[in-house]
Design an enzyme around this catalytic site. Structure first.
Site, PDB file in Angstrom:
ATOM      1  N   GLU A 156       0.838  -1.201   0.000  1.00 39.38           N
ATOM      2  CA  GLU A 156       0.000   0.000   0.000  1.00 39.38           C
ATOM      3  C   GLU A 156       0.874   1.252   0.000  1.00 39.38           C
ATOM      4  O   GLU A 156       1.887   1.297   0.689  1.00 39.38           O
ATOM      5  CB  GLU A 156      -0.898  -0.024   1.246  1.00 39.38           C
ATOM      6  CG  GLU A 156      -1.845   1.137   1.351  1.00 39.38           C
ATOM      7  CD  GLU A 156      -2.703   1.299   0.111  1.00 39.38           C
ATOM      8  OE1 GLU A 156      -3.467   0.392  -0.230  1.00 39.38           O
ATOM      9  OE2 GLU A 156      -2.589   2.364  -0.541  1.00 39.38           O
ATOM     10  N   ARG A 179      -1.119   7.805   1.784  1.00 41.05           N
ATOM     11  CA  ARG A 179      -0.545   8.669   2.823  1.00 41.05           C
ATOM     12  C   ARG A 179      -1.645   9.052   3.791  1.00 41.05           C
ATOM     13  O   ARG A 179      -2.738   9.445   3.364  1.00 41.05           O
ATOM     14  CB  ARG A 179       0.009   9.963   2.193  1.00 41.05           C
ATOM     15  CG  ARG A 179       1.126   9.755   1.223  1.00 41.05           C
ATOM     16  CD  ARG A 179       1.320  10.989   0.358  1.00 41.05           C
ATOM     17  NE  ARG A 179       0.116  11.307  -0.399  1.00 41.05           N
ATOM     18  CZ  ARG A 179      -0.056  12.396  -1.142  1.00 41.05           C
ATOM     19  NH1 ARG A 179       0.896  13.293  -1.220  1.00 41.05           N
ATOM     20  NH2 ARG A 179      -1.184  12.606  -1.805  1.00 41.05           N
ATOM     21  N   LYS A 237       8.223  -1.724  -1.989  1.00 39.34           N
ATOM     22  CA  LYS A 237       7.660  -0.891  -0.919  1.00 39.34           C
ATOM     23  C   LYS A 237       8.770  -0.305  -0.023  1.00 39.34           C
ATOM     24  O   LYS A 237       8.790   0.887   0.276  1.00 39.34           O
ATOM     25  CB  LYS A 237       6.676  -1.732  -0.083  1.00 39.34           C
ATOM     26  CG  LYS A 237       6.117  -1.039   1.124  1.00 39.34           C
ATOM     27  CD  LYS A 237       5.237   0.146   0.774  1.00 39.34           C
ATOM     28  CE  LYS A 237       4.915   0.970   2.002  1.00 39.34           C
ATOM     29  NZ  LYS A 237       4.179   2.191   1.707  1.00 39.34           N
ATOM     30  N   CYS A 293       5.303   4.963   9.249  1.00 43.27           N
ATOM     31  CA  CYS A 293       5.943   4.203   8.154  1.00 43.27           C
ATOM     32  C   CYS A 293       7.452   4.433   8.008  1.00 43.27           C
ATOM     33  O   CYS A 293       8.225   3.481   8.139  1.00 43.27           O
ATOM     34  CB  CYS A 293       5.239   4.507   6.841  1.00 43.27           C
ATOM     35  SG  CYS A 293       3.578   3.813   6.804  1.00 43.27           S
TER      36      CYS A 293
HETATM   37  P1  NAD Z   1      -3.059   0.045  12.237  1.00 44.55           P
HETATM   38  O1  NAD Z   1      -2.311  -0.250  13.471  1.00 44.55           O
HETATM   39  O2  NAD Z   1      -3.776   1.343  12.086  1.00 44.55           O
HETATM   40  O3  NAD Z   1      -4.136  -1.105  11.981  1.00 44.55           O
HETATM   41  C1  NAD Z   1      -3.888  -2.463  12.115  1.00 44.55           C
HETATM   42  C2  NAD Z   1      -5.177  -3.134  12.577  1.00 44.55           C
HETATM   43  O4  NAD Z   1      -4.998  -4.541  12.530  1.00 44.55           O
HETATM   44  C3  NAD Z   1      -5.564  -2.808  14.014  1.00 44.55           C
HETATM   45  O5  NAD Z   1      -6.888  -2.284  14.045  1.00 44.55           O
HETATM   46  C4  NAD Z   1      -5.472  -4.145  14.749  1.00 44.55           C
HETATM   47  O6  NAD Z   1      -6.412  -4.282  15.782  1.00 44.55           O
HETATM   48  C5  NAD Z   1      -5.726  -5.104  13.608  1.00 44.55           C
HETATM   49  N1  NAD Z   1      -5.277  -6.472  13.831  1.00 44.55           N
HETATM   50  C6  NAD Z   1      -4.106  -6.912  14.357  1.00 44.55           C
HETATM   51  N2  NAD Z   1      -4.062  -8.252  14.360  1.00 44.55           N
HETATM   52  C7  NAD Z   1      -5.223  -8.690  13.820  1.00 44.55           C
HETATM   53  C8  NAD Z   1      -5.762  -9.955  13.537  1.00 44.55           C
HETATM   54  N3  NAD Z   1      -5.081 -11.073  13.806  1.00 44.55           N
HETATM   55  N4  NAD Z   1      -6.980 -10.039  12.992  1.00 44.55           N
HETATM   56  C9  NAD Z   1      -7.683  -8.918  12.720  1.00 44.55           C
HETATM   57  N5  NAD Z   1      -7.219  -7.676  12.947  1.00 44.55           N
HETATM   58  C10 NAD Z   1      -5.995  -7.559  13.491  1.00 44.55           C
HETATM   59  O7  NAD Z   1      -2.006  -0.158  11.048  1.00 44.55           O
HETATM   60  P2  NAD Z   1      -1.945   0.619   9.652  1.00 44.55           P
HETATM   61  O8  NAD Z   1      -1.364   1.974   9.832  1.00 44.55           O
HETATM   62  O9  NAD Z   1      -3.243   0.482   8.942  1.00 44.55           O
HETATM   63  O10 NAD Z   1      -0.843  -0.260   8.910  1.00 44.55           O
HETATM   64  C11 NAD Z   1      -1.097  -1.561   8.466  1.00 44.55           C
HETATM   65  C12 NAD Z   1       0.040  -1.996   7.566  1.00 44.55           C
HETATM   66  O11 NAD Z   1       0.069  -1.170   6.393  1.00 44.55           O
HETATM   67  C13 NAD Z   1       1.435  -1.870   8.192  1.00 44.55           C
HETATM   68  O12 NAD Z   1       2.234  -2.901   7.727  1.00 44.55           O
HETATM   69  C14 NAD Z   1       1.928  -0.545   7.654  1.00 44.55           C
HETATM   70  O13 NAD Z   1       3.326  -0.486   7.594  1.00 44.55           O
HETATM   71  C15 NAD Z   1       1.347  -0.540   6.262  1.00 44.55           C
HETATM   72  N6  NAD Z   1       1.142   0.802   5.697  1.00 44.55           N
HETATM   73  C16 NAD Z   1       0.657   1.792   6.489  1.00 44.55           C
HETATM   74  C17 NAD Z   1       0.443   3.055   5.931  1.00 44.55           C
HETATM   75  C18 NAD Z   1      -0.072   4.191   6.779  1.00 44.55           C
HETATM   76  O14 NAD Z   1      -0.009   5.325   6.321  1.00 44.55           O
HETATM   77  N7  NAD Z   1      -0.575   3.947   7.974  1.00 44.55           N
HETATM   78  C19 NAD Z   1       0.694   3.285   4.575  1.00 44.55           C
HETATM   79  C20 NAD Z   1       1.171   2.229   3.799  1.00 44.55           C
HETATM   80  C21 NAD Z   1       1.387   0.984   4.372  1.00 44.55           C
END
Ligand code: NAD
Length: 441
Positions: free
Chosen positions: A153, A156, A206, A262
């Protein structure tokens, strides 16, 4: 219309799941956090993300989007399963894959037909293969087939809905044509550029992209530090550099460095990956070190302007790592404010959305929190800008001047022109630009 389950309803899972549902797919977003799911069922969006609430409401009402903690049922109901759980930084710098593994095991236990399992979380190279192996082992003798796809993903925070709906590219790393075609088809309505490659390459894209952007930031910050020593203006240096289309002006704004959920974690994870294969990625080490040092520059500038921080009141303007998000993960404020407090200062911390969350993290000893900028600056010896929120960019400087004790600014985001601050009579220190000691006109 495809049947999709998204495991992990955070910044990425919620936004991408909602956007897929908006294109007519039937999406189930699930999470282990029951409170989060309850809130979502009541259209109470647990994250601050502009434009998300109406899109969620619209697609729930159309019957395209639903929320559940019943992950097993969601898996059985869908053909495509996205893993969008967190991959936080471990103390060693390594990405913590425990949530990804738990999600993969859950999928393996409840799979009832062919599934395309898409890893959307940012994961180290080799994770897709690991997920494939783990699921295969769990399935055992059961006759269910599946494919694993990597689809990192790039959205931003703060413009996540826009970024998702106006996707610049989709990277699809797969082990076979069938699954790659299914995920390519899913992206067709987005009319985006698509690169189909293998799992390992998609995973590396990524990290390479994030590390490159972090490199641009640390590079321009190093140039900014040189500008200060030579009396040049980094704002114009960036502008001049950005005029070259090979360079582009994006990610060339000098300041207090990168933060957020990130870049810090992904650069550390890439460094760890390099160490694992005995590769000396010294350039990446320098990017990380430069960024860490850059955070403290504003504290030094505050000390220079105030003499001693002891007993002084500092209004810290902006706490999130960037505007339009409530995300405080690795925000510079979490390092800067404790440093000010250690120096003996009293902090009046302003943030329009994350003041309460910041209070949970930083506590209340010598720190008070405000959602209103003008309340925060009252009686301040110095205003220190950490986030370029609209409220900060458009603050009424005349009113601020009346409210503060001393007209002094340290600006970690270069929000104002030097000329403006000179005219308004502020002592103004920014990053990579000449000092201003304004004279009231
Ligand atoms: P986040 O912490 O906001 O959300 C993760 C969610 O996963 C949480 O709600 C958590 O409760 C849930 N979760 C954990 N274990 C679980 C399970 N076994 N079953 C169901 N739900 C579960 O994280 P995010 O910011 O959305 O990031 C997610 C991924 O995407 C990461 O790897 C991050 O590096 C990547 N990413 C994030 C962004 C960003 O801007 N936040 C952008 C690109 C990529």
């Amino acid at each position: 219309m495809k049947k999709i389950t998204v495991i992990g309803t955070g910044y990425v899972g919620l936004v991408s799941g909602t956007c897929f549902s908006d294109y007519g797919n039937r999406v189930i977003c699930c999470d282990i956090d029951a409170k989060k799911i309850d809130r979502l069922k009541n259209y109470d969006i647990p994250i601050y993300e502009p434009g998300l609430e109406p899109l969620v409401r619209k697609n729930v009402e159309r019957g395209n989007l639903s929320f559940t903690t019943d992950i097993s049922n969601a898996i059985q109901e869908s053909d495509i399963i996205f893993i969008a759980v967190g991959t936080p930084m471990s103390p060693s710098g390594e990405a913590d894959l425990s949530y990804v593994k738990a999600a993969a095991e859950m999928i393996a236990s409840h799979m009832n037909s062919y599934k395309v399992i898409v890893v959307k979380s940012t994961v180290p190279v080799g994770t897709g293969r690991m997920v494939q192996k783990l699921i295969q082992e769990h399935i055992g003798e059961r006759l269910v087939s599946f494919d694993v796809v990597s689809n990192p993903e790039f959205l931003r925070e703060g413009s996540a809905v826009y970024d998702c709906m106006n996707m610049e590219r989709a990277i699809i790393g797969s082990t076979g044509e069938q699954s790659a075609d299914i995920i390519r088809e899913l992206h067709a309505p987005f009319e985006t550029k698509v690169l189909v490659t293998d799992l390992e390459t998609a995973e590396m894209i990524k990290y390479a992209a994030n590390a490159f952007l972090a490199t641009k930031i640390s590079f321009i910050n190093s140039i900014a530090n040189l500008c200060e020593r030579y009396g040049a203006d980094v704002g114009h240096v960036s502008e001049g550099m950005g005029m070259d289309s090979r360079i582009s002006g994006k990610f060339l704004q000098a300041g207090i460095g990168y933060g957020g959920s990130c870049f810090p974690k992904d650069t550390e994870a890439l460094r760890y990956m390099s160490q694992q294969v005995d590769y000396d990625f010294s350039m990446l080490d320098a990017v990380i070190q430069t960024n860490e040092a850059q955070r403290m520059i504003v504290v030094r500038k505050a000390q220079d302007l105030l003499g001693d921080l002891g007993g002084k009141t500092i209004a810290v303007l902006g706490l999130t790592f960037k505007p339009d998000t409530d995300d405080l993960r690795y925000a510079p404020s979490l390092d800067v404010i404790p440093a000010l407090v250690r120096g003996g200062a009293y902090v009046r911390a302003f943030d329009p959305v994350a003041a309460h969350e910041a209070e949970m993290l930083l506590g209340t000893e010598r720190i008070t929190y405000y959602r209103d900028l003008y309340e925060a600056v009252e009686g301040a010896d110095l205003c220190l800008i950490l986030t370029e929120w609209e409220d900060v960019l458009h603050m009424d400087l005349a009113r601020v001047k009346e409210l503060v004790k001393q007209p002094k600014f340290v600006d970690g985001r270069n929000c104002f022109s030097l000329e403006l601050m000179r005219q308004r009579g502020f002592s103004y220190r920014s990053v990579g630009r000449p000092d201003v000691d304004g004279v009231l006109v």
